[in-house]
Design a protein around this motif. Structure first.
Motif, short mmCIF file in Angstrom:
data_model
loop_
_atom_site.label_atom_id
_atom_site.label_comp_id
_atom_site.label_asym_id
_atom_site.label_seq_id
_atom_site.Cartn_x
_atom_site.Cartn_y
_atom_site.Cartn_z
N SER A 186 0.68 -1.44 -0.16
CA SER A 186 -0.27 -0.14 -0.16
C SER A 186 0.92 1.23 0.21
CB SER A 186 -0.75 0.17 1.24
OG SER A 186 -0.16 -0.39 2.15
N SER A 187 1.97 0.85 -0.02
CA SER A 187 3.19 2.65 -0.09
C SER A 187 2.78 2.91 -1.38
CB SER A 187 4.79 2.63 0.14
OG SER A 187 5.20 1.20 -0.83
N GLY A 188 2.96 2.39 -2.48
CA GLY A 188 2.51 3.50 -3.63
C GLY A 188 4.19 3.51 -4.40
N GLU A 189 5.30 2.62 -4.04
CA GLU A 189 6.20 2.92 -4.27
C GLU A 189 6.24 1.70 -6.01
OE1 GLU A 189 8.85 2.47 -0.04
OE2 GLU A 189 8.59 0.73 -1.03
N ALA A 190 5.91 0.87 -5.70
CA ALA A 190 5.81 -0.27 -6.51
C ALA A 190 4.86 0.39 -8.16
CB ALA A 190 5.96 -1.73 -6.29
N GLU A 191 4.09 0.82 -7.30
CA GLU A 191 2.72 1.18 -8.06
C GLU A 191 3.51 2.61 -9.13
OE1 GLU A 191 0.19 -1.29 -5.57
OE2 GLU A 191 1.82 0.08 -5.16
N SER A 212 -1.73 14.63 -7.62
CA SER A 212 -1.63 14.42 -6.73
C SER A 212 -0.26 15.60 -6.70
CB SER A 212 -1.19 13.59 -6.10
OG SER A 212 -0.72 13.73 -5.03
N ASP A 213 0.51 16.04 -5.89
CA ASP A 213 1.72 16.22 -5.97
C ASP A 213 2.65 15.21 -5.24
OD1 ASP A 213 1.13 16.40 -3.02
OD2 ASP A 213 0.77 18.41 -2.94
N ASP A 214 2.36 14.00 -5.40
CA ASP A 214 3.47 12.96 -4.36
C ASP A 214 2.92 12.18 -5.77
OD1 ASP A 214 3.36 10.34 -3.46
OD2 ASP A 214 3.65 11.81 -1.51
N TYR A 215 4.03 11.66 -6.25
CA TYR A 215 3.52 10.54 -7.14
C TYR A 215 3.08 8.68 -6.67
CZ TYR A 215 5.77 12.53 -11.18
OH TYR A 215 5.76 13.70 -12.00
N SER A 216 3.62 8.56 -5.04
CA SER A 216 2.67 7.54 -4.87
C SER A 216 1.05 7.72 -5.15
CB SER A 216 3.73 7.19 -3.72
OG SER A 216 5.02 7.31 -3.79
N ARG A 217 1.17 8.53 -4.46
CA ARG A 217 -0.60 8.33 -3.90
C ARG A 217 -0.82 8.37 -5.23
NH1 ARG A 217 -2.55 11.03 1.51
NH2 ARG A 217 -4.06 11.76 -0.13
N SER A 218 -0.79 9.15 -6.62
CA SER A 218 -1.53 8.82 -7.42
C SER A 218 -1.46 7.74 -8.30
CB SER A 218 -1.47 9.93 -8.40
OG SER A 218 0.40 9.84 -9.02
N ALA A 219 0.43 7.18 -8.37
CA ALA A 219 0.22 5.69 -8.83
C ALA A 219 -0.68 4.96 -8.19
CB ALA A 219 1.26 5.03 -8.39
N LEU A 220 -0.62 4.84 -6.49
CA LEU A 220 -1.72 4.25 -6.30
C LEU A 220 -3.46 3.78 -6.99
CD1 LEU A 220 -1.70 1.57 -3.28
CD2 LEU A 220 -2.51 3.22 -2.11
N ALA A 221 -3.71 4.83 -6.63
CA ALA A 221 -4.95 4.71 -7.25
C ALA A 221 -5.02 4.83 -8.80
CB ALA A 221 -5.69 6.10 -7.23
N THR A 222 -4.21 5.40 -9.42
CA THR A 222 -3.75 4.61 -11.30
C THR A 222 -3.92 3.63 -11.32
OG1 THR A 222 -3.19 6.89 -11.08
CG2 THR A 222 -2.70 5.03 -13.15
N TYR A 223 -3.11 2.90 -10.13
CA TYR A 223 -3.18 0.96 -11.07
C TYR A 223 -4.03 0.20 -10.27
CZ TYR A 223 -0.49 -3.73 -10.45
OH TYR A 223 -1.02 -4.66 -10.54
N ALA A 224 -5.13 1.12 -9.16
CA ALA A 224 -5.90 0.30 -8.92
C ALA A 224 -7.32 0.38 -10.13
CB ALA A 224 -6.50 1.18 -7.82
N LEU A 225 -7.38 1.50 -11.26
CA LEU A 225 -7.92 1.99 -11.90
C LEU A 225 -7.53 0.89 -12.59
CD1 LEU A 225 -7.93 5.85 -11.63
CD2 LEU A 225 -10.55 4.46 -11.89
N LEU A 226 -6.51 1.02 -12.75
CA LEU A 226 -6.02 0.16 -14.09
C LEU A 226 -6.41 -1.64 -14.13
CD1 LEU A 226 -2.66 1.32 -15.41
CD2 LEU A 226 -4.93 1.84 -16.79
N LEU A 227 -6.59 -1.89 -12.88
CA LEU A 227 -6.58 -3.24 -12.77
C LEU A 227 -8.70 -3.51 -13.28
CD1 LEU A 227 -5.06 -4.06 -9.16
CD2 LEU A 227 -4.15 -4.79 -11.39
N MET A 228 -9.27 -2.13 -12.66
CA MET A 228 -10.80 -2.69 -12.89
C MET A 228 -10.93 -2.34 -14.56
SD MET A 228 -11.41 -3.68 -10.15
CE MET A 228 -12.99 -3.77 -10.77
#
Length: 343
Positions: A161-166, A285-301
């Motif tokens: 859930s850190s957003g690093e890998a995303e 966002s102003d934080d890549y990890s936050r935006s990447a976490l949500a974006t990856y979840a959207l891609l999964l869906m």
């Protein structure tokens, strides 16, 4: 007449003699047997894992899926719950042909990591100001680490859930990586499953990384301003209230995770239920990890989703504003907005 006290002891003696070999060969509970059940299981499994490790592997699958029913196949069902589950990799499907990359930004790699994994902290993709490096610089980071575009890549971070890998996933996708997935499981789950780990640092020979940039992964100002896409703001809500891109939808990235894992497909479907699946989505966002976490979840869906930065929007708005006028960030303070729900 046959005497009872003479016959019965003889019969009992014969029975004991007949049973004695069976007990001795089949059990060690009484101190006479040497059979080792775990050795038998090892020979049947053919994996070299102990019976205890095999059991741990099944238990880890159950806990990873959040299922207390004991169904060890649940992780595969979890992956199948996503319309685009092909971008996630189950732990047991990782092979020696995959290039596993630990992208954690903490010191966990030195303490322990997946066997043969190399280390590329996701922060290495950012410059000193916290902005994304140029395409050439990003390619150099990967090439110096021995990664090529033809590699099959599996990514994992300090926790799911850190957003690093995303974030690393989106960077690699942006550069045109042909085969890249996220590990569906944490390092702790990997260890609990009895899968191989190590502490020694791994290095690969340098490679030439030739990027083939995809502009639909990390988008630019003109596209965001066009109004073609739905816009999701994943900054803290207090920042969202101060100013935002017009028409933005508020989303707390914590709503796409449960514990340390991204929610399953059914739960994400509820979170994203107010979105139009026929229109592309930009997450900023102003934080890549936050935006990447949500974006990856959207891609999964199965959504068409990309990322953008709030800083870039503000910079363009400042230069686009007519001389002698003041402008709130994108006239965002007065704009109408929607907030996505939770599960």
């Amino acid at each position: 007449m046959i005497k009872f006290n003479t016959v019965i002891p003889g019969i009992l003696m014969l029975a004991l003699i007949a049973l004695a070999p069976v007990v001795d060969a089949g059990s060690s509970c009484c101190g006479g047997g040497t059979w080792d059940p775990s050795s038998f299981l090892n020979s049947e499994l053919g994996t070299g894992q102990s019976a205890q490790a095999s059991g741990a592997q099944g238990n880890t699958q159950d806990s990873a899926a959040g299922n207390s029913g004991g169904n060890t196949k649940e992780p595969f069902d979890r992956v199948a719950s996503y319309p685009n589950g092909e971008i996630i990799k189950h732990m047991k499907s990782v092979s020696s042909s995959d290039v596993v990359i630990d992208v954690s930004n903490v010191d966990s790699y030195a303490a322990s990591h997946i066997k043969n994994a190399i280390h590329i902290p996701s922060n290495n993709f950012l410059n000193g100001e916290g902005n994304l490096k140029t395409d050439e610089e990003l390619a150099m980071v990967l090439g110096d680490a021995g990664v090529s575009r033809d590699d099959s890549i599996v990514l994992y971070g300090s926790k799911e859930s850190s957003g690093e890998a995303e974030f690393a996933y989106l960077v690699l996708s942006y550069l045109g990586q042909k085969d890249v997935k996220l590990l569906d499981g944490s390092l702790a789950e990997w260890k609990a499953a009895g899968l191989p780990e190590e502490v020694s640092e791994n290095k690969k020979p340098g490679a030439e990384y030739k990027p083939e940039v995809r502009s639909d992964v990390i988008v630019k100002y003109e596209y965001v301003k066009s109004g073609e896409a739905q816009i999701i703001d994943v900054r803290p809500f207090v920042e969202f209230g101060k100013g935002r891109i017009p028409g933005s939808i508020a989303l707390d990235p914590a709503n796409v995770v449960k514990g340390d894992k991204i929610k399953n497909g059914a739960d994400l479907g509820t979170v994203f239920s107010r979105l139009d699946k026929d229109r592309p989505i930009v997450v900023y966002s102003d934080d890549y990890s936050r935006s990447a976490l949500a974006t990856y979840a959207l891609l999964l869906m199965g959504y068409e989703a990309s990322i953008y930065t709030w800083g870039d929007w503000k910079a363009h708005q400042a230069t686009d504003a007519p001389a002698g006028t003041t402008q709130a960030a994108g006239d965002a303070v007065s704009s109408k907005y929607t907030k996505l729900g939770t599960t």
